[in-house]
Design a protein around this motif. Structure first.
Motif, PDB file in Angstrom:
ATOM      1  N   HIS A  37      32.553 107.348  30.408  1.00  0.00           N
ATOM      2  CA  HIS A  37      33.703 108.350  30.294  1.00  0.00           C
ATOM      3  C   HIS A  37      34.611 108.095  31.175  1.00  0.00           C
ATOM      4  O   HIS A  37      35.570 109.161  30.871  1.00  0.00           O
ATOM      5  N   HIS A  38      34.585 107.312  31.855  1.00  0.00           N
ATOM      6  CA  HIS A  38      35.929 107.292  32.963  1.00  0.00           C
ATOM      7  C   HIS A  38      37.096 106.131  32.554  1.00  0.00           C
ATOM      8  O   HIS A  38      36.729 105.159  31.715  1.00  0.00           O
ATOM      9  N   LEU A 165      36.346 100.004  26.397  1.00  0.00           N
ATOM     10  CA  LEU A 165      37.695  99.190  26.112  1.00  0.00           C
ATOM     11  C   LEU A 165      37.991  98.570  27.226  1.00  0.00           C
ATOM     12  O   LEU A 165      38.283  99.142  28.320  1.00  0.00           O
ATOM     13  N   LEU A 166      38.228  97.344  27.001  1.00  0.00           N
ATOM     14  CA  LEU A 166      38.901  96.318  28.274  1.00  0.00           C
ATOM     15  C   LEU A 166      40.604  96.079  27.701  1.00  0.00           C
ATOM     16  O   LEU A 166      40.648  95.487  26.518  1.00  0.00           O
ATOM     17  N   CYS A 195      35.480 107.036  25.727  1.00  0.00           N
ATOM     18  CA  CYS A 195      35.051 105.525  25.593  1.00  0.00           C
ATOM     19  C   CYS A 195      35.493 105.013  26.977  1.00  0.00           C
ATOM     20  O   CYS A 195      36.643 105.179  27.341  1.00  0.00           O
ATOM     21  N   PRO A 196      34.553 104.644  28.013  1.00  0.00           N
ATOM     22  CA  PRO A 196      35.067 104.038  29.092  1.00  0.00           C
ATOM     23  C   PRO A 196      36.129 103.243  28.965  1.00  0.00           C
ATOM     24  O   PRO A 196      35.989 102.315  28.026  1.00  0.00           O
ATOM     25  N   ASP A 211      41.101 107.456  35.879  1.00  0.00           N
ATOM     26  CA  ASP A 211      40.424 108.587  36.855  1.00  0.00           C
ATOM     27  C   ASP A 211      40.009 107.670  38.105  1.00  0.00           C
ATOM     28  O   ASP A 211      40.019 108.463  39.265  1.00  0.00           O
ATOM     29  N   THR A 212      40.011 106.276  37.945  1.00  0.00           N
ATOM     30  CA  THR A 212      39.522 105.743  39.237  1.00  0.00           C
ATOM     31  C   THR A 212      40.277 104.385  39.201  1.00  0.00           C
ATOM     32  O   THR A 212      40.953 103.990  38.183  1.00  0.00           O
ATOM     33  N   THR A 213      40.201 103.655  40.560  1.00  0.00           N
ATOM     34  CA  THR A 213      41.150 102.346  40.547  1.00  0.00           C
ATOM     35  C   THR A 213      40.204 101.363  41.307  1.00  0.00           C
ATOM     36  O   THR A 213      39.371 101.507  42.083  1.00  0.00           O
ATOM     37  N   LEU A 214      40.047 100.111  40.702  1.00  0.00           N
ATOM     38  CA  LEU A 214      39.374  99.001  41.133  1.00  0.00           C
ATOM     39  C   LEU A 214      40.617  98.131  41.475  1.00  0.00           C
ATOM     40  O   LEU A 214      41.236  97.637  40.781  1.00  0.00           O
ATOM     41  N   SER A 215      40.455  97.861  42.835  1.00  0.00           N
ATOM     42  CA  SER A 215      41.825  96.795  43.414  1.00  0.00           C
ATOM     43  C   SER A 215      41.054  95.694  43.503  1.00  0.00           C
ATOM     44  O   SER A 215      40.264  95.266  44.495  1.00  0.00           O
TER      45      SER A 215
END
Ligand SMILES: Nc1ncnc2c1ncn2[C@@H]1O[C@H](COP(=O)(O)OP(=O)(O)OP(=O)(O)O)[C@@H](O)[C@H]1O
Ligand SMILES: [Mg+2]
Length: 224
Positions: A37-38, A165-166, A195-196, A211-215
């Motif tokens: 859900h994020h 979803l990408l 949908c994430p 909601d969040t970050t992937l660096s």
């Protein structure tokens, strides 16, 4: 797939490419989870491996090492049949270059994608309207602009009602107003469906809406 598990769980992922005599190390011991859900922004400089990571999660690019779990299910690139099932039914991917069938109208591209995913209510007009493509459903991909193709690709992704979803720079080729419209559609979709979403972007405003970050870091490592 297990209920309650993270949408994506990646452990110790490595990927490098060979370019002539040089080894280009792109992903080095990458570990992360994408919660259910994020929305997660995938950020990093050009060449840091964002598209490579999305291609690996989609199953079209094998990693060198690492474990990938989708909704608790361990998936392996040695099992292409399973990856292709996941791609067809529950993982929607929007690539940097829109991936439409050139011989089908935009509306039929959307309908086909939904049908392949087993979704019965393929209301192409609804998705076209949502993305500001009203009255363009009858046109073929080579009869619309790059930004319109990109939006049609998003409509296809939404229409399959995905579990994940990408999206690889979904607003990268759009003007400011259209980019805003597409971003709004993406976040409304995410909020409505839960949908994430993993969203690669160079746009700090778009990243901040997640909601969040992937660096990812630019490794800059190359073995001569
Ligand atoms: N097939 C390939 N062969 C060799 N090198 C490759 C290949 N595909 C990607 N690379 C290299 O891997 C690195 C990561 O590429 P990738 O496309 O994942 O970056 P990115 O973070 O998506 O960049 P951008 O923000 O420009 O889209 C780059 O240095 C790229 O040149
Ligand atoms: Mg890229």
């Amino acid at each position: 797939m297990s209920v309650g598990c993270p949408a994506v769980s990646v452990t110790g992922l490595y990927k490098s490419f060979v370019d002539g005599n040089e080894q280009v190390r792109v992903l080095e011991n990458l570990t992360f989870t994408l919660p259910l859900h994020h929305s997660t922004a995938l950020v990093g400089p050009s060449g840091s491996g964002k598209s490579t990571l999305i291609n690996i999660l989609t199953g079209i690019e094998p990693p060198d090492a690492g474990a990938i779990r989708l909704f608790g299910e361990t998936v392996s690139h040695s099992s292409q049949k399973r990856w292709s099932q996941l791609r067809g039914q529950c993982i929607a991917t929007v690539f940097q270059d829109a991936n439409l069938m050139p011989t089908l109208s935009l509306a039929n591209n959307i309908r086909l994608r939904a049908q392949l995913a087993g979704t019965s209510d393929a209301n192409a007009e609804h998705w076209l309207n949502l993305l500001g493509l009203d009255n363009l459903g009858h046109r073929f991909p080579d009869q619309v602009s790059g930004g319109q193709r990109q939006r049609a690709a998003l409509a296809m992704a939404f229409a399959m009602r995905p579990a994940l979803l990408l999206a690889d720079e979904p607003t990268g080729s759009l003007d400011v107003a259209t980019a805003r419209q597409v971003a709004d559609a993406l976040f409304h979709h995410q909020q409505d469906t839960g949908c994430p979403m993993l969203l690669s972007t160079h746009d700090p405003v778009l990243a901040a809406r997640c909601d969040t970050t992937l660096s990812l870091m630019a490794t800059g490592l190359g073995d001569p």
